[in-house]
Design a protein around this motif. Structure first.
Motif, short mmCIF file in Angstrom:
data_model
loop_
_atom_site.label_atom_id
_atom_site.label_comp_id
_atom_site.label_asym_id
_atom_site.label_seq_id
_atom_site.Cartn_x
_atom_site.Cartn_y
_atom_site.Cartn_z
N GLU A 176 28.41 -12.30 11.90
CA GLU A 176 28.93 -11.87 10.92
C GLU A 176 28.75 -10.55 10.31
O GLU A 176 28.08 -9.47 11.09
CB GLU A 176 28.55 -12.99 9.67
N SER A 177 29.24 -10.16 10.11
CA SER A 177 29.89 -8.60 9.49
C SER A 177 30.86 -9.23 7.64
O SER A 177 31.23 -9.81 7.79
CB SER A 177 30.73 -7.47 10.42
N TYR A 178 30.48 -7.82 7.48
CA TYR A 178 30.90 -7.20 6.13
C TYR A 178 32.57 -6.43 6.70
O TYR A 178 32.27 -5.48 7.01
CB TYR A 178 30.66 -6.57 5.24
N GLN A 179 33.41 -6.61 5.85
CA GLN A 179 34.68 -5.94 6.20
C GLN A 179 35.57 -5.84 6.04
O GLN A 179 35.51 -6.69 4.70
CB GLN A 179 35.47 -7.21 7.74
N ARG A 180 36.69 -4.90 4.87
CA ARG A 180 36.77 -4.55 4.54
C ARG A 180 38.84 -4.95 4.22
O ARG A 180 39.00 -5.20 5.04
CB ARG A 180 37.25 -2.96 3.95
#
Length: 459
Positions: free
Chosen positions: A309-313
């Protein structure tokens, strides 16, 4: 006599700090017998003074005069040039000051902490932990209402001088944005990366730009430089990917690598600045403290590394919590329409964890006493084939590999209990496999970094 200025960080780091008192009255003030205490990270008063009775003995401040104390051996030159005394203990991430007179009465107090932390030092709501050491920022008094958030502003520090009259913020509008970030991935905590994208319609000159990281304690200063961006222009739509160097990284062909990972336990943040150190963009990922890297509300430091997982805009509101979603990582690709991943919730079926123990004191079995118990609360047999047991580490995250896997073909009768107990063994890591011995119950094997262990399953 009031606190006029304070800071817990500076360009030189967490020791490049000072505190300042000022006589706001119209008569001289003798400070003999007075003292100043700090509040520690949990919001209570420290056991030893920050500025002692001995240091204030015989000090008399005329109306408007200031008394400045800097961190011994670490305060910057601008502080050392005007300091009247020094102190030997730096301030925590969450901190504050208490000023006592000769009778032990509190004559002023000011605190800085996350808004849900109760600080004994604060008057009203505590000041947020947003000071940017890159910009030499401090909290400076501009009013005397008795409410810290109304009485203090953030501005470039002014030790020994008159405080600023209005808040100061060094930032610029730019289409270059942090579009993806994570502090860990399938390769572990050293498998982290971030991504910048030029989201506008025209080229952007990024010559002299830098990226800084916020530490796990929420501070930002010169020593937190993550990397210098290559000189030149970013074309419209261009994506720039930076990844952690080393064998653990699973990011293919990044544009650049860096040598320091992001904090995977306490949280982190990133700040992009231009050649004049104006803030271009920032994002904060944390749960416990305030960060100068955060824009409005932070992102939760709960990414599941094992699933990538990552944080994406996905938006441009200026609020980190609204602009990013949790998603399966896409390094090197800006995907504003990416599908968000919802945090998994337990699916409460008939079979579930019934009992768990982390061990006993070393002389009672230690790690060997660990076990987990699964029960079938249903009315029909439960097929547990392939059921996985995962450890969560001390930081609360699921470990990358399951601790044990129930072998195929194992069925649990209604009311039946399956117990998995750790059994230490000399089995080398390369030979750890789930097996189904003919003469006894199935086994599954733990994988831990320090010792080879086996989970023995028993009905």
């Amino acid at each position: 006599m009031l606190v006029s200025e304070m800071t817990n960080t500076g360009p030189g780091g967490n020791g490049d700090i000072f505190l300042e008192l000022q006589n706001y009255g119209d008569a001289p003030q003798d400070m003999t017998g007075w003292s100043v205490y700090r509040c520690i990270g949990i919001g209570v008063r420290a056991s030893v003074p920050q500025v002692s009775v001995e240091q204030l003995d015989g000090v008399v401040l005329e109306p408007g005069q200031r008394f400045t104390a800097g961190r011994s051996g670490q305060a910057g030159a601008d502080i050392r040039a005007v300091q009247d005394t020094t102190f030997g203990i730096s301030f925590a991430t969450q901190y504050g000051l208490l000023v006592f007179d000769q009778d032990g009465k509190i004559v002023d107090r000011v605190g800085s902490a996350r808004e849900d932390v109760e600080s004994f030092c604060a008057m009203g709501q505590p000041l947020p932990g947003v000071l940017n050491g890159l910009h030499w920022e401090s909290w400076q008094r501009v009013d005397i209402t008795g409410d810290d958030r109304r009485d203090f502003i953030v501005a470039g520090r002014t030790p020994g001088r008159r405080s600023a009259e209005a808040p100061q913020h060094q930032s610029v509008d730019s289409p270059v944005r942090i579009t993806e970030v994570t502090n860990g991935d399938p390769g572990g905590t050293s498998d982290n990366f971030f991504e910048l994208t030029s989201t506008g319609d025209a080229p952007v000159d990024v010559t002299g730009w830098q990226v800084y990281r916020c530490t796990g304690t929420g501070r930002l200063y010169d020593g937190m430089l993550q990397l210098n961006l290559p000189d030149g222009e970013m074309a419209p739509g261009e994506v720039f990917t930076a990844a952690r160097t080393g064998a653990d990284s699973t990011v293919e062909h990044p544009d650049v690598t860096y040598g320091t990972s992001f904090n995977a336990v306490n949280g982190f943040g990133l700040m992009v600045v231009d050649k004049d150190r104006n803030v271009v963009h920032s994002v904060g990922v944390f749960d416990r403290v305030d960060f100068p890297c955060t824009a409005d509300e932070p992102l939760s430091d709960t990414l599941d590394f094992a699933s990538g997982e990552s944080y994406q805009r996905v938006a441009f509101t200026g609020d980190n919590a609204k602009d990013y979603v949790r998603a399966n990582r896409t390094p090197g690709k800006f995907a504003p329409d990416v599908e968000a991943v919802e945090v998994q919730k337990p699916k409460m079926g008939d079979a579930g964890i019934n009992e768990i123990a982390a061990g006993r004191p070393d002389d009672k079995g230690g790690q060997k006493a660990q076990y987990v118990e699964i029960i079938n609360n249903g009315s029909t047999p439960a097929d547990l084939s392939g059921l996985r047991v995962n450890y969560c580490a001390a930081d609360g995250r699921r470990m990358l590999e399951p601790a044990a896997v129930v072998p195929d073909g194992l069925s649990l009768a209604p009311g039946g209990v399956l117990t998995g107990k750790v059994r230490l063994s000399p089995t080398p890591p390369s030979s750890r496999r789930a097996t189904v011995p003919q003469s006894r119950m199935p086994q599954a094997h733990f994988s831990t970094p320090s010792v080879s262990t086996t989970t023995t399953w028993a009905k």
